[in-house]
Design a protein around this motif. Structure first.
Motif, PDB file in Angstrom:
ATOM      1  N   UNK A 204       0.764  -1.256   0.071  1.00 57.56           N
ATOM      2  CA  UNK A 204       0.071  -0.086   0.294  1.00 57.56           C
ATOM      3  C   UNK A 204       1.269   1.010  -0.294  1.00 57.56           C
ATOM      4  N   UNK A 205       0.279   2.654  -1.070  1.00 55.80           N
ATOM      5  CA  UNK A 205       1.206   3.488  -0.595  1.00 55.80           C
ATOM      6  C   UNK A 205       0.427   4.275   0.638  1.00 55.80           C
ATOM      7  N   UNK A 206       1.714   5.326   0.554  1.00 59.87           N
ATOM      8  CA  UNK A 206       1.165   6.543   1.533  1.00 59.87           C
ATOM      9  C   UNK A 206      -0.379   7.037   1.153  1.00 59.87           C
ATOM     10  N   UNK A 207      -0.440   7.111  -0.128  1.00 57.82           N
ATOM     11  CA  UNK A 207      -2.092   7.602  -0.310  1.00 57.82           C
ATOM     12  C   UNK A 207      -3.567   6.654   0.363  1.00 57.82           C
ATOM     13  N   UNK A 208      -3.120   5.353  -0.115  1.00 60.80           N
ATOM     14  CA  UNK A 208      -3.374   3.913   0.622  1.00 60.80           C
ATOM     15  C   UNK A 208      -3.354   4.283   1.944  1.00 60.80           C
ATOM     16  N   UNK A 209      -2.588   4.550   2.608  1.00 60.59           N
ATOM     17  CA  UNK A 209      -2.176   4.878   3.959  1.00 60.59           C
ATOM     18  C   UNK A 209      -3.663   4.999   4.952  1.00 60.59           C
ATOM     19  N   UNK A 210      -3.077   6.179   4.094  1.00 59.99           N
ATOM     20  CA  UNK A 210      -4.248   7.599   4.138  1.00 59.99           C
ATOM     21  C   UNK A 210      -4.968   7.666   4.672  1.00 59.99           C
ATOM     22  N   UNK A 211      -5.853   7.097   3.441  1.00 56.48           N
ATOM     23  CA  UNK A 211      -7.372   6.616   3.116  1.00 56.48           C
ATOM     24  C   UNK A 211      -7.832   6.011   3.754  1.00 56.48           C
ATOM     25  N   UNK A 212      -7.114   5.180   4.586  1.00 55.88           N
ATOM     26  CA  UNK A 212      -7.240   3.925   5.195  1.00 55.88           C
ATOM     27  C   UNK A 212      -7.112   4.719   6.933  1.00 55.88           C
ATOM     28  N   UNK A 213      -6.078   5.058   6.885  1.00 60.89           N
ATOM     29  CA  UNK A 213      -6.487   5.500   8.794  1.00 60.89           C
ATOM     30  C   UNK A 213      -7.201   6.525   9.374  1.00 60.89           C
ATOM     31  N   UNK A 214      -7.438   7.272   7.799  1.00 64.70           N
ATOM     32  CA  UNK A 214      -9.122   8.555   8.067  1.00 64.70           C
ATOM     33  C   UNK A 214     -10.059   7.979   8.207  1.00 64.70           C
ATOM     34  N   UNK A 215     -10.166   6.424   8.367  1.00 62.06           N
ATOM     35  CA  UNK A 215     -11.545   5.428   8.705  1.00 62.06           C
ATOM     36  C   UNK A 215     -11.445   5.396  10.445  1.00 62.06           C
ATOM     37  N   UNK A 216     -10.499   5.766  10.994  1.00 61.83           N
ATOM     38  CA  UNK A 216     -10.463   5.525  12.616  1.00 61.83           C
ATOM     39  C   UNK A 216     -12.095   6.493  12.882  1.00 61.83           C
ATOM     40  N   UNK A 217     -12.743   5.587  13.969  1.00 60.91           N
ATOM     41  CA  UNK A 217     -13.674   6.241  14.669  1.00 60.91           C
ATOM     42  C   UNK A 217     -13.636   6.088  15.929  1.00 60.91           C
ATOM     43  N   UNK A 218     -13.052   5.083  16.214  1.00 63.15           N
ATOM     44  CA  UNK A 218     -13.070   4.695  17.768  1.00 63.15           C
ATOM     45  C   UNK A 218     -14.181   3.404  17.956  1.00 63.15           C
TER      46      UNK A 218
END
Length: 292
Positions: A262-276
């Protein structure tokens, strides 16, 4: 280890395969088949079970039938809540080893911290003795928050090698991961794909990770399944990951994640899903099956 799976060196010096097979909620027949197939055919070298799962004996049979040397398979099991306390814990590991048909496990975990600090310290001291006796190569905990970890470390001077917790893109556990990194504790994810159904914790939300547009877009770009993308996210974040399946095709698919990044954009898109959002109970709210 005899495969090309990435490994993480634990504080004990032991190497844990970063990707393994979980068997929670699998019955004995499915567990035995899944473990035998995962190790003997799909290339897994890490199996995670627990006394509470009721399938340790099936795990042991599957490992034995896989055709792979025991020394090449990393086996984890866990102490159930009812066996907290010094004496009970010492007896519980022997019972688990008998069911597994093994003389030791590679990792033995306290399944939940529960809500009795004095008893928790007694239990952790018992695990230290279990490790010293050679019944567990490494010892650790599951579902521990930083305050639980601080309690047992300060009381005994020994940190767990692993903390297995609910962790997935919707519950990335950044604060806990930082605490564990600073203490030399490896982090392992249960329900790494977001869990099944509506969850079982008081504040659970239905799992929509596998159909989330951000995940599916990344999956389509790489020609991979959403599950493979999420597993890859864990691996690239240095997290030990144990997706559960009893289906051959999915077991094979879940380990087929070592030939893309996964590249940086992929990782950032997935990281943005963190809602707790959690699938299971918060550790501070759970005291299930605590001994009297």
């Amino acid at each position: 280890m005899s495969t090309d799976l990435p490994t993480i060196e634990l504080s004990t010096g032991a190497l844990i395969p970063q990707l393994g097979l979980g068997v929670w909620q699998a019955d004995e027949a499915d567990t035995e088949h899944a473990v035998r197939y995962a190790i003997g055919t799909a290339g897994y070298r890490h199996i995670d079970t627990a006394a509470a799962y009721g399938n340790e004996a099936a795990v042991g049979r599957g490992v034995a039938a896989s055709g792979v040397a025991r020394s090449d398979v990393f086996v984890t099991t866990k102490l159930w809540n009812a066996d907290h306390g010094h004496a009970r814990a010492l007896g519980a590991v022997d019972a688990s080893l008998e069911r597994l048909g093994l003389d030791h496990v590679d990792l033995y975990l306290i399944h939940w911290p529960l809500q009795n600090t004095e008893r928790l310290v007694e239990t952790w001291q018992a695990l230290i003795e279990i490790q010293q006796a050679g019944k567990a190569t490494s010892i650790g905990v599951s579902n521990f928050q930083p305050h639980h970890l601080t309690t047992i470390i300060e009381a005994t001077g020994q940190a767990p090698a692993v903390n297995q917790v609910e962790l997935h893109p919707r519950l990335a556990q950044h604060e806990l991961r930082t605490f564990c990194a600073d203490a030399g504790i490896a982090v392992e994810a249960w329900s790494p794909l977001g869990g099944s159904g509506a969850g079982w914790g008081a504040d659970s939300k239905p799992n929509t990770l596998l159909t989330d547009p951000a995940i599916t877009r990344v999956a389509q770009r790489h020609g991979r399944s959403p599950a493979q993308v999420i597993i890859r996210w864990h691996l690239q974040n240095g997290i030990i990951v144990i997706p559960k399946s009893v289906h051959d095709e999915r077991i094979a698919q879940n380990i087929d994640v070592l030939d893309f990044d996964l590249d940086a954009d992929d990782l950032a898109a997935i990281d943005a899903l963190d809602t707790g959002e959690r699938v299971g109970a918060h550790p501070d709210d759970l005291n299930l099956a605590a001994p009297d």
